[in-house]
Write a protein that holds these residues in place. Structure first.
Motif, PDB file in Angstrom:
ATOM      1  N   SER A 209       0.837  -1.214   0.000  1.00 44.82           N
ATOM      2  CA  SER A 209       0.000   0.000   0.000  1.00 44.82           C
ATOM      3  C   SER A 209       0.871   1.263   0.000  1.00 44.82           C
ATOM      4  N   SER A 210       0.586   2.152  -0.943  1.00 44.74           N
ATOM      5  CA  SER A 210       1.372   3.391  -1.067  1.00 44.74           C
ATOM      6  C   SER A 210       0.783   4.524  -0.234  1.00 44.74           C
ATOM      7  N   LYS A 270     -11.460   3.965   6.587  1.00 44.56           N
ATOM      8  CA  LYS A 270     -10.240   3.194   6.854  1.00 44.56           C
ATOM      9  C   LYS A 270      -9.700   2.567   5.572  1.00 44.56           C
ATOM     10  N   ALA A 272      -6.440   2.230   5.073  1.00 41.17           N
ATOM     11  CA  ALA A 272      -5.113   1.667   5.339  1.00 41.17           C
ATOM     12  C   ALA A 272      -5.132   0.151   5.171  1.00 41.17           C
ATOM     13  N   LYS A 338     -17.010  -9.386   5.040  1.00 40.89           N
ATOM     14  CA  LYS A 338     -16.251  -8.417   5.862  1.00 40.89           C
ATOM     15  C   LYS A 338     -17.185  -7.369   6.473  1.00 40.89           C
ATOM     16  N   ASN A 350     -11.898  -3.281  -3.453  1.00 37.67           N
ATOM     17  CA  ASN A 350     -11.020  -3.105  -4.624  1.00 37.67           C
ATOM     18  C   ASN A 350     -10.738  -4.476  -5.218  1.00 37.67           C
ATOM     19  N   GLU A 360      -0.610   0.816  -5.098  1.00 39.20           N
ATOM     20  CA  GLU A 360       0.481   1.618  -5.706  1.00 39.20           C
ATOM     21  C   GLU A 360       0.093   2.479  -6.904  1.00 39.20           C
ATOM     22  N   LYS A 383      -7.765   7.833  -8.435  1.00 34.73           N
ATOM     23  CA  LYS A 383      -8.117   7.684  -7.011  1.00 34.73           C
ATOM     24  C   LYS A 383      -8.835   8.934  -6.490  1.00 34.73           C
TER      25      LYS A 383
HETATM   26  O1  PMT Z   1      -2.516   2.710  -0.645  1.00 36.31           O
HETATM   27  P1  PMT Z   1      -2.728   2.428  -2.124  1.00 36.31           P
HETATM   28  O2  PMT Z   1      -1.458   1.983  -2.805  1.00 36.31           O
HETATM   29  O3  PMT Z   1      -3.385   3.585  -2.804  1.00 36.31           O
HETATM   30  O4  PMT Z   1      -3.732   1.180  -2.233  1.00 36.31           O
HETATM   31  C1  PMT Z   1      -5.033   1.331  -1.784  1.00 36.31           C
HETATM   32  C2  PMT Z   1      -5.515   0.067  -1.061  1.00 36.31           C
HETATM   33  C3  PMT Z   1      -5.645  -1.072  -2.067  1.00 36.31           C
HETATM   34  C4  PMT Z   1      -4.572  -0.345   0.052  1.00 36.31           C
HETATM   35  C5  PMT Z   1      -6.903   0.455  -0.421  1.00 36.31           C
HETATM   36  O5  PMT Z   1      -7.775   0.854  -1.428  1.00 36.31           O
HETATM   37  C6  PMT Z   1      -7.492  -0.719   0.354  1.00 36.31           C
HETATM   38  O6  PMT Z   1      -8.147  -1.587  -0.172  1.00 36.31           O
HETATM   39  N1  PMT Z   1      -7.263  -0.740   1.716  1.00 36.31           N
HETATM   40  C7  PMT Z   1      -7.643  -1.832   2.588  1.00 36.31           C
HETATM   41  C8  PMT Z   1      -6.755  -2.985   2.309  1.00 36.31           C
HETATM   42  C9  PMT Z   1      -6.913  -4.142   3.264  1.00 36.31           C
HETATM   43  O7  PMT Z   1      -5.949  -4.537   3.787  1.00 36.31           O
HETATM   44  O8  PMT Z   1      -8.107  -4.589   3.493  1.00 36.31           O
HETATM   45  P2  PMT Z   1      -8.388  -5.777   4.579  1.00 36.31           P
HETATM   46  O9  PMT Z   1      -9.330  -6.635   3.869  1.00 36.31           O
HETATM   47  O10 PMT Z   1      -7.178  -6.381   5.106  1.00 36.31           O
HETATM   48  O11 PMT Z   1      -9.050  -4.995   5.747  1.00 36.31           O
HETATM   49  C10 PMT Z   1     -10.414  -4.612   5.732  1.00 36.31           C
HETATM   50  C11 PMT Z   1     -10.617  -3.351   6.511  1.00 36.31           C
HETATM   51  O12 PMT Z   1     -10.262  -3.546   7.878  1.00 36.31           O
HETATM   52  C12 PMT Z   1      -9.779  -2.173   6.029  1.00 36.31           C
HETATM   53  O13 PMT Z   1     -10.571  -1.014   6.125  1.00 36.31           O
HETATM   54  C13 PMT Z   1      -8.627  -2.133   7.022  1.00 36.31           C
HETATM   55  O14 PMT Z   1      -8.143  -0.799   7.192  1.00 36.31           O
HETATM   56  C14 PMT Z   1      -9.274  -2.636   8.283  1.00 36.31           C
HETATM   57  N2  PMT Z   1      -8.350  -3.379   9.173  1.00 36.31           N
HETATM   58  C15 PMT Z   1      -7.728  -4.510   8.761  1.00 36.31           C
HETATM   59  C16 PMT Z   1      -6.932  -5.208   9.628  1.00 36.31           C
HETATM   60  C17 PMT Z   1      -6.744  -4.734  10.929  1.00 36.31           C
HETATM   61  N3  PMT Z   1      -5.964  -5.358  11.790  1.00 36.31           N
HETATM   62  N4  PMT Z   1      -7.355  -3.611  11.316  1.00 36.31           N
HETATM   63  C18 PMT Z   1      -8.162  -2.929  10.464  1.00 36.31           C
HETATM   64  O15 PMT Z   1      -8.718  -1.893  10.830  1.00 36.31           O
END
Ligand code: PMT
Length: 401
Positions: A209-210, A270, A272, A338, A350, A360, A383
């Motif tokens: 992630s960027s 969120k 991240a 989720k 995404n 990225e 974006k």
């Molecule tokens: O940063 P970029 O390069 O622009 O890329 C963007 C992205 C692809 C990273 C972004 O659009 C994205 O999809 N972010 C979430 C990526 C992710 O890791 O999703 P997840 O399925 O692991 O998590 C689901 C949600 O729970 C997310 O909102 C995440 O922030 C949150 N989470 C996950 C794990 C954790 N321990 N705590 C959380 O809060």
């Protein structure tokens, strides 16, 4: 944002040398830009450069109306959707405050009904002089916005307030001035970037992630008038205009930062990519090859990180909470699971199986997955475009409440 008509008025200070960069930044963002110069500005910046970059005749003289069949100074004042004065000298500010119109730039400023944004640049003592500060107060009371000046080393040799803000910041402030304040009164908390989980003093486990997606959301929310705090993971991106940034490079640091900012927030997004696991016992020194066991294999014990999104959803109250999901297959079904598990108001899914979307890159192909099973699929967008679509949905959601 959509293309807008911006008149860049340049006055005679050394910072005028940055005007071509500002012009390029505005053009790159898709805006139509015309330039007007004071005679003094011409000493610092070449009209030919501005003409080449804007693709338009540069206006310099009050009496050259009709030049190449172009509009006159009143037409120029009417044409502009924003008049941006950069740099704005102390002299120009004084003329504006007192309604003087003795050259093209000051005449256009008196004639225009468009919003005006000034980017002052001058010697620190000229800036702090009561005359300049009184003029600034007069201009502000009439709705003129001001960006900068910044503190730093000045061309005149002095240190202090007086440097013109950098062109990217001025361009962002110009766009913000042109954006309706549809999120005024909202406090938006955005997370962005990956986390870096320490193995030892120098090594981390991280992801791709960027931060671009989350930073674009923070920038758009600030343009729309929200108070924005951006909790940034492991990323080197520059903080967007109008955004307060808190760095939180690991999952545990991000949890602390999110919980600290959560109370004041009305909207949480969120984006991240938080690591689900971290090394249980990171070394506080650099692991050396000699430290490796004879087998040559280093085993790391990983423990689960807290799920920040799930945790805040349990205490969200009237806040709107949006999660992201990066999925490579069964995108909708995975996002729906989720959404149900974490309990947020919306999941932005995404499709990261595509090379041109997700991590990225500058674009993203997303689906909005709602609790009532509705799914909206968006085309591949910049974006910033995804950010605008997302905030449009959030605004509607909050208006319904
Ligand atoms: O940063 P970029 O390069 O622009 O890329 C963007 C992205 C692809 C990273 C972004 O659009 C994205 O999809 N972010 C979430 C990526 C992710 O890791 O999703 P997840 O399925 O692991 O998590 C689901 C949600 O729970 C997310 O909102 C995440 O922030 C949150 N989470 C996950 C794990 C954790 N321990 N705590 C959380 O809060």
């Amino acid at each position: 944002m959509d293309s807008r008509r911006i008149l860049l008025a340049i006055t005679g200070g050394i910072a005028a040398y940055k005007a071509p960069e500002l012009l390029r930044a505005l053009r790159k963002r898709g805006h139509e830009v015309r330039c007007a110069l004071t005679p003094e500005a011409e000493r610092f910046v070449s009209p030919l450069v501005l003409q080449s970059l804007s693709g338009r005749t540069v206006r310099r003289d009050l009496f050259d109306a009709g030049e190449e069949g172009e509009i006159d100074h009143i037409g120029l004042a009417d044409w502009a959707e924003l008049v941006l004065v950069a740099p704005a000298t102390a002299n120009l500010m004084a003329k504006m405050a007192h309604g003087l119109a003795d050259d093209l730039v000051s005449t256009v400023l008196l004639a225009t009904r468009a919003p005006v944004l000034i980017a002052p640049a001058m010697n620190v003592h000229m800036w702090s002089h009561p005359a300049t500060q009184t003029n600034l107060a007069i201009l502000r009371s009439r709705g003129v916005d001001c960006i900068g000046p910044e503190a730093g080393e000045l061309a005149c040799g002095w240190e202090g307030l007086g440097r013109m803000s950098d062109p990217a910041t001025i361009a962002a402030a110009a766009e913000a001035r042109l954006t309706p304040k549809s999120l005024a009164g909202e406090r938006v908390l955005v997370t962005a970037g990956g986390t870096a989980e320490p193995i030892d003093r120098v090594r981390t486990i991280t992801n791709r992630s960027s931060g671009k997606m989350g930073f674009a959301i923070a920038a758009e929310a600030a343009r729309r008038g929200a108070e924005v705090v951006l909790v940034a993971g492991a990323t080197s991106l520059e903080t967007p205009w109008g955004v307060r940034r808190v760095d939180a490079p690991s999952a545990l640091a991000m949890r602390d930062a999110v919980l600290a900012e959560f109370e004041a927030a009305s909207i949480v997004i969120k984006a991240a990519a938080v690591a689900d696991f971290r090394p249980e016992a990171p070394s506080d020194r650099k692991l050396k090859k000699e430290d490796l066991p004879e087998s040559g294999r280093l085993q790391l014990e990983l423990v689960q990180n807290p799920d920040i999104l799930a945790e805040i959803c349990r205490i969200k109250g009237a806040r709107t909470v949006v999660g992201f999901a990066a999925e490579s297959h069964d995108v909708v079904a995975a996002a729906q699971r989720k959404l149900a598990r974490k309990g947020c108001d919306l999941i932005v899914a995404n499709d990261i199986s595509r090379e041109d979307s997700g991590f990225e890159v500058d674009r993203n192909a997303v689906l909005f997955v709602w609790p009532d099973q509705q799914v909206e699929e968006l085309p591949l967008l910049e974006k910033s475009g995804v950010a605008a679509q997302l905030l449009d949905r959030i605004e509607k959601l909050r208006a319904k409440r």
